[in-house]
Design an enzyme around this catalytic site. Structure first.
Site, PDB file in Angstrom:
ATOM      1  CB  CYS A  49      -1.251  -0.049   1.318  1.00 63.13           C
ATOM      2  SG  CYS A  49      -1.833   1.481   1.613  1.00 63.13           S
ATOM      3  CD1 TRP A  62      -6.586  -3.336   4.364  1.00 64.73           C
ATOM      4  CD2 TRP A  62      -4.920  -4.340   3.528  1.00 64.73           C
ATOM      5  NE1 TRP A  62      -6.184  -2.548   3.417  1.00 64.73           N
ATOM      6  CE2 TRP A  62      -5.183  -3.184   2.794  1.00 64.73           C
ATOM      7  CE3 TRP A  62      -3.788  -4.948   2.966  1.00 64.73           C
ATOM      8  CZ2 TRP A  62      -4.537  -3.005   1.448  1.00 64.73           C
ATOM      9  CZ3 TRP A  62      -3.374  -4.961   1.692  1.00 64.73           C
ATOM     10  CH2 TRP A  62      -3.566  -3.558   1.114  1.00 64.73           C
ATOM     11  CD  GLU A  80      -5.140  11.235   5.208  1.00 64.05           C
ATOM     12  OE1 GLU A  80      -4.071  11.296   4.542  1.00 64.05           O
ATOM     13  OE2 GLU A  80      -6.388  10.904   4.762  1.00 64.05           O
ATOM     14  CB  SER A  81      -1.007   8.059   5.038  1.00 64.82           C
ATOM     15  OG  SER A  81      -1.592   8.653   3.743  1.00 64.82           O
ATOM     16  CE1 TYR A 124      -4.785   2.126  -5.152  1.00 67.81           C
ATOM     17  CE2 TYR A 124      -2.812   3.427  -5.406  1.00 67.81           C
ATOM     18  CZ  TYR A 124      -3.484   2.246  -4.970  1.00 67.81           C
ATOM     19  OH  TYR A 124      -2.602   1.648  -4.019  1.00 67.81           O
TER      20      TYR A 124
END
Length: 344
Positions: free
Chosen positions: A57, A97, A157-158, A211
């Site tokens: 990911c 996942w 939230e990355s 994406y």
């Protein structure tokens, strides 16, 4: 969940998202857990926090990059999911996942040594969705920043996770001295404005753009994303052509970190899987040299796995067959040690 925190991430417009998805456009959702390390409930302490990630990911990849380049490997623990999600026959449901180190990868015919069981909650959850269910939430995404002491999700939230790891690196127990540790978001307002501007462009046209090109089923949506992706690569190549080592100049910043995961995947994965076959990163010589330069930084190479990427992206395709290439000009990721391969 905390919904009133300042939003520092770049997110996709959710207007008419359901209708847009039905029409064939890929529309990324919005993360729901937005608390911050440094809040009263989540003090910055060594050994308190944990990451749930998947190495295929790209959003997880940038969080792992931040953890590693900031010297937090020993103070923030981490569990790694298998790169393919659960199937239709899984009792927990499909598309989840899974923390399953015994699962065998079709690419290698073996288990993947990086994969782990879930070790942070005390519940040995098998799927990430159960970590959310424990808090009454229906999300199922990774990465997850988790508080092992409070047994709570902090943030998923990355963009916000990498920012708080940078801000609190010393208090979180970084093994690097201050003068050895990069400042990903330096205390310079003019520089921060430049970082934010580039972040927004890269998110829209590169990170999420890949994406949108790969997973949209509408030809016009794909074409727009494809064109914006390669136009932005050309712009980045022009930016780097003045000899600067990194996007903002002499220092590696958050802007570099956020660009890296997508371009790391481009030649060996996205060129085919995301239908981004217009050119290789090798064909953007200054971007290629930047990619190699970033890959050589301490902590970067071990932050990702192309085996996981290949297995994750192609192992979920219609026939589950994983392409073996490319092997020219050489195997990846070995090629990232060779900036001289750039095609001028």
């Amino acid at each position: 969940m905390t919904k009133d925190k300042a939003n520092i991430s770049t997110e996709e417009d959710q207007t008419d998202a359901v209708a847009r998805r039905k029409s064939g456009e890929f529309v990324r959702g919005v993360s729901g857990f937005r608390d911050q390390i440094g809040d009263a409930d989540f003090p910055a302490e060594p050994g308190r926090y944990h990451l749930f990630v998947a190495l295929n990911c790209p959003w997880c990849h940038r969080v792992i990059l931040a953890r590693n380049v900031l010297g937090l490997q020993n103070s923030i623990s981490m569990d790694v999911a298998f790169p393919n999600r659960t199937g239709e026959d899984d009792p927990a449901g499909a598309g989840l996942w899974e923390f399953s180190p015994d699962r065998v990868a079709s690419l290698t015919g073996e288990t993947l040594p990086e994969c782990t069981r879930e070790t942070a909650t005390g519940e040995n959850f098998r799927v990430a969705k159960d970590i959310y269910r424990a808090e009454g939430a229906s999300e199922q995404s990774v990465p997850i920043l988790y508080d092992k002491k409070a047994k709570r999700i902090v943030n998923n939230e990355s963009a916000e996770i990498i920012r708080m790891l940078d801000r609190h690196a010393e208090a979180l127990g970084s093994a690097l001295a201050g003068d050895q540790r990069p400042s990903l978001y330096p205390e310079d307002e003019a520089l921060r404005e430049q970082i934010e501007e580039l972040n927004a462009l890269v998110y829209t046209n590169i990170n999420n753009g890949a994406y949108k090109a790969g997973f949209s089923s509408d030809q016009a949506v794909y074409q727009k994303a494809y064109e914006a992706y390669f136009e932005t690569l050309a712009d980045l190549d022009e930016l780097l052509s003045d000899g600067r080592p990194f996007l903002m100049g002499d220092r590696f910043t958050e802007a570099d970190l956020r660009l890296f995961p997508t371009l790391y995947r481009h030649d060996p994965v996205y060129y085919v899987r995301m239908k981004l076959n217009g050119a290789k990163i090798l064909d953007y010589p200054y971007v290629w040299q930047w990619l190699c330069r970033a890959y050589a930084l301490d902590g970067v190479a071990e932050s990702g796995s192309l085996t996981h990427c290949r297995q994750g992206y192609f192992g979920r395709s219609w026939n589950n067959v994983v392409p073996l290439g490319p092997f020219k000009p050489m195997d990846y990721p070995d090629a990232y040690h060779h900036p001289e391969l750039a095609r001028f």
